[in-house]
Design an enzyme around this catalytic site. Structure first.
Site, PDB file in Angstrom:
ATOM      1  N   HIS A 129      39.326  23.624  63.856  1.00  0.00           N
ATOM      2  CA  HIS A 129      39.155  22.803  65.069  1.00  0.00           C
ATOM      3  C   HIS A 129      38.995  21.312  64.726  1.00  0.00           C
ATOM      4  CE1 HIS A 129      38.244  26.607  67.248  1.00  0.00           C
ATOM      5  NE2 HIS A 129      37.635  26.903  66.113  1.00  0.00           N
TER       6      HIS A 129
ATOM      7  N   SER B 228      51.627  -4.614  58.881  1.00  0.00           N
ATOM      8  CA  SER B 228      51.776  -4.985  60.282  1.00  0.00           C
ATOM      9  C   SER B 228      52.242  -6.424  60.348  1.00  0.00           C
ATOM     10  CB  SER B 228      50.430  -4.829  60.992  1.00  0.00           C
ATOM     11  OG  SER B 228      50.379  -5.681  62.124  1.00  0.00           O
TER      12      SER B 228
ATOM     13  N   LYS C 162      46.438  -4.573  57.616  1.00  0.00           N
ATOM     14  CA  LYS C 162      46.916  -3.202  57.854  1.00  0.00           C
ATOM     15  C   LYS C 162      47.767  -2.638  56.708  1.00  0.00           C
ATOM     16  CE  LYS C 162      46.744  -0.854  61.013  1.00  0.00           C
ATOM     17  NZ  LYS C 162      47.217  -0.757  62.382  1.00  0.00           N
TER      18      LYS C 162
ATOM     19  N   GLU D 158      54.376   9.183  59.454  1.00  0.00           N
ATOM     20  CA  GLU D 158      54.574   9.142  60.911  1.00  0.00           C
ATOM     21  C   GLU D 158      56.020   9.453  61.284  1.00  0.00           C
ATOM     22  OE1 GLU D 158      52.104   5.724  62.866  1.00  0.00           O
ATOM     23  OE2 GLU D 158      52.523   5.181  60.790  1.00  0.00           O
TER      24      GLU D 158
END
Ligand code: ARG
Length: 466
Positions: free
Chosen positions: A163, A284, A290, A297
């Site tokens: 979970h 970024s 970043k 992704e």
């Protein structure tokens, strides 16, 4: 030898009085994408021509001319000296008309006892057979990377999750080897599908076979097919093997997507389990600090494309009457995109994974947080004779007490514990250490070092198709 120039004349033009409309040509053409089958189209045609000559269906010298002409075309294409023409519709007619341009009327004998319906089915099978082998090789490489990582990080303890809540401590190697199992199932699926890809459809012709004395077994031998299709109507209308492949690819992408999701999560400040190699992260354009996990992704995102291709194929097929219908031409964009996407994802993840750094201290320290050894406390009580349900209840009350006190389980005294059950003794403190908890999971397939070592040694259940 007389050479004839084909100025975009249709090979099927005989019964037509009007030129095909431009808009129809560009709507129906497939050469823009099926040209990638050229090598297989030529390989199949060479085998077919040899068989026609051997059977005396066409003169032997014409068969030899055809084989030579096709080899010349293959060399031209290889060296970028061939122009595929949209008005010639597909790869098959582009190559056939180039053949006749090259060797004259003998080229017109190649399409004897054949139709583009069995020809295209043959081409995709030859193509997919090669790609399945290549993808299996990439899968094996990735599987081996997981085995290497599990070996290299042996002994590192991390929190195991259910979970997405910390559940029980496990060995990092155990978690990594879960992917080995998934990838081995993917390999098995591919190898199984290969049995149904490796069937020769050529000789089915348009749909009913031919009155000419062809030898399909001989063609199968030349092309390395284990089987010859048994029903010509089925052979030209069947794309099950494409659907099966894409379904297997969709499951494989689902696995890569779950891996990617874990890479995304684990590289966050919040988890802090891994450090991505700079070469495999991106920055970024506005936030200078970043470091983004774009490879993971995109692998996750591209999974959606492969699912889409599976849905496209199933939908293309569902309403088709037997046998060949032009709708089937739409199989190729879905198939090619799947092959490209799967290969790209396997390659980039395979290059990135060995360079990921695991933050061992962070993994270990989080493994012990969140009362992760409460189950071990319950099993301790079970070993002392308490029924599991009661042990669960007692431990639950201990956990609530610890939460209220703001301490971990090992922050409680023996006296406090005895207040919950007289069965507690001093050995409880060893039982609830993360190291002991991991070491104690000796059931087959469990997380103890011995069991995980066995998983590492476990022979791969699947063999790469050869
Ligand atoms: N381009 C076609 C395809 O991909 C080849 C077969 C065409 N057959 C036909 N009867 N028009 O399916």
């Amino acid at each position: 030898m007389k050479k004839t120039k084909n100025n975009g004349k249709k090979l099927w033009g005989g019964r037509f009085g009007e030129k095909t409309a431009r808009v129809v040509e560009s709507f129906t053409e497939s050469v823009s994408f099926d040209k990638r089958l050229w090598k297989y189209d030529i390989e199949g045609s060479i085998a077919h021509a040899k068989m026609l000559g051997r059977q005396g269906i066409i003169p032997k010298k014409d068969a030899a001319l055809i084989v030579k002409g096709l080899s010349g075309i293959a060399a031209d294409i290889e060296q970028g000296r061939f122009r595929f023409r949209e008005e010639l519709e597909d790869v098959h007619m582009n190559i056939e008309s180039a053949l006749t341009e090259r060797i004259g009327p003998a080229g017109g004998r190649l399409h004897t006892a054949r139709s583009r319906n069995d020809q295209v089915a043959l081409d995709i099978r030859l193509y997919l057979r090669d790609e399945v082998k290549e993808i299996s090789g990439l899968l094996e490489k990735l599987r081996d990377i997981f085995i290497d990582l599990a070996k290299k990080n042996f002994g590192v303890i991390m929190p195991g999750y259910t979970h997405l809540q910390r559940a029980q401590p496990v060995l990092l190697s155990h978690h990594l080897l879960a992917y080995k199992e998934m990838l081995e199932r993917d390999l098995e699926r591919l190898a199984d599908g290969l049995k149904r890809i490796n069937v020769l459809p050529l000789g089915s012709c348009a749909l009913s076979g031919t009155s000419l004395p062809i030898d399909r077994q001989y063609v199968a031998e030349l092309l390395g097919f284990g089987k010859v299709s048994a029903n010509s109507i089925d052979a030209v209308s069947d794309r099950d093997f494409v659907i099966e492949f894409i379904a297997g690819a969709a499951i494989l992408m689902m696995h890569l997507s779950r891996l990617s999701e874990e890479i995304v999560l684990w590289s966050t400040e919040e988890f802090g389990f891994i450090e991505l190699p700079d070469a495999f992260a991106t920055g970024s354009s506005i936030m200078p600090q970043k470091k983004n996990p774009d490879v993971a992704e995109l692998s996750r995102g591209k999974t959606g494309r492969v699912y889409g291709n599976l849905m496209a194929m199933l939908t293309i097929m569902k309403g088709l009457p037997l046998s060949y219908n032009r709708d089937l031409q739409e199989d190729k964009p879905a198939l090619f995109d799947t092959v490209d996407t799967v290969k790209a994802a396997l390659e980039v993840l395979g290059a990135m994974l060995p360079n990921i750094k695991f933050k061992k201290e962070r993994l270990l320290s989080t493994a012990g947080e969140g009362y992760s050894t409460a189950t071990d406390m319950a099993e301790y009580l079970v070993k002392k004779g308490l029924p599991f349900r009661q042990a669960h209840e007692v431990t639950g009350r201990v956990v609530r007490h610890a939460i209220e006190k703001g301490t971990d389980l090992d922050g409680l005294s023996l006296e406090e514990l005895k207040g919950f059950s007289p069965l507690f003794g001093t050995d409880i403190f060893d039982a609830i250490r993360v190291q002991s908890a991991v070491a104690a999971k000796t059931s087959y397939g469990g997380t103890s070092p011995g069991c995980v070592r066995a998983q590492l040694k476990g022979k791969s259940r699947s063999k790469r198709p050869s």
